[in-house]
Write an enzyme that holds these catalytic residues in place. Structure first.
Site: not given
Length: 236
Positions: A154, A191
């Site tokens: 990600s 993230k």
């Protein structure tokens, strides 16, 4: 001698971001990373400022790559000289090969490596720690508290790949644009932090993944910010 071009405050901020990224990692930031750091919703806003900087001759833009930003050769040469000088002052390269930590390691950090994290237990709980590694503090932009084994892609476009070891410093807060480790219920994720007022989002660096909007039902906890990365398959 030609006078230096006059830059707006925003243009100077973006130029500083580019320089700092190259000094820290050897690579320029992506448009998306610049946009996230400055709080833009779209990478297009960052692109407009980059085009203006290119017209003024302080950067060069290269098509066909997400990191297609270059500094003029004299500026880049100064940065490379500084990076090489810093590298010469580091301990021997063996510190980068991540040997298991002996009982006492001088001039090194002994960091726990966190693997899979079970729900309901602190991230540094004993059952989460796979082993300890001796690493040099010079590898990182800040002093880390632990290493986290990255799982998934990600954050691929930020240069963080599956299997990498992310160095994490435990802090209670983060700034927009920083890469963080967050706990969401039973999951731990890496993230980029984006907060506007009370609205918090965790942004991936891969278009195949969706941003995560954090709400009261997310079971959210900030586990720290990234201060460095180690890839175990390099040749050093």
């Amino acid at each position: 001698m030609t006078d230096a071009p006059k830059l707006t405050a925003r243009q100077q901020q973006i130029l500083d971001l580019v320089r700092e990224a190259i000094e820290r990692t050897g690579a320029p930031p992506t448009r998306a990373e610049i946009a996230a750091t400055l709080g833009y919703r779209s990478a297009n806003a960052a692109e407009e400022h980059l085009q203006a900087l290119a017209r003024k001759g302080v950067i060069e833009l290269v098509g066909g790559t997400s990191r297609g930003i270059r500094l003029p050769q004299p500026t880049l040469a100064r940065i490379n000289d500084a990076r090489e000088a810093k590298a010469r002052t580091r301990p021997a390269p063996a510190a980068r090969t991540l040997p298991a930590a002996p009982p006492a390691v001088l001039a090194s950090l002994s960091l726990p490596l966190v693997g899979r994290v079970a729900a309901g237990h602190p991230i540094l709980a004993e059952q989460h720690i796979e082993e300890h590694y001796a690493v040099s503090p010079a590898l990182f932009s800040g002093t880390p508290d632990y290493l986290l084994r990255v799982r998934g892609l990600s954050m691929r476009d930020a240069g963080i790949l599956d299997g990498d070891l992310l160095a994490v410093r435990r802090l209670p807060t983060a700034r927009n644009g920083q890469i963080v480790v967050a706990r969401l219920g039973e999951e731990v994720t890496v993230k980029r932090w984006e907060q506007q007022g009370r609205r918090l989002r965790l942004l991936p660096a891969n278009p195949d993944f969706e941003p995560i909007t954090v709400d009261e039902s997310s079971g959210f906890a900030l586990e720290g910010i990234a201060v460095g990365l180690i890839r175990k398959d390099f040749n050093a």
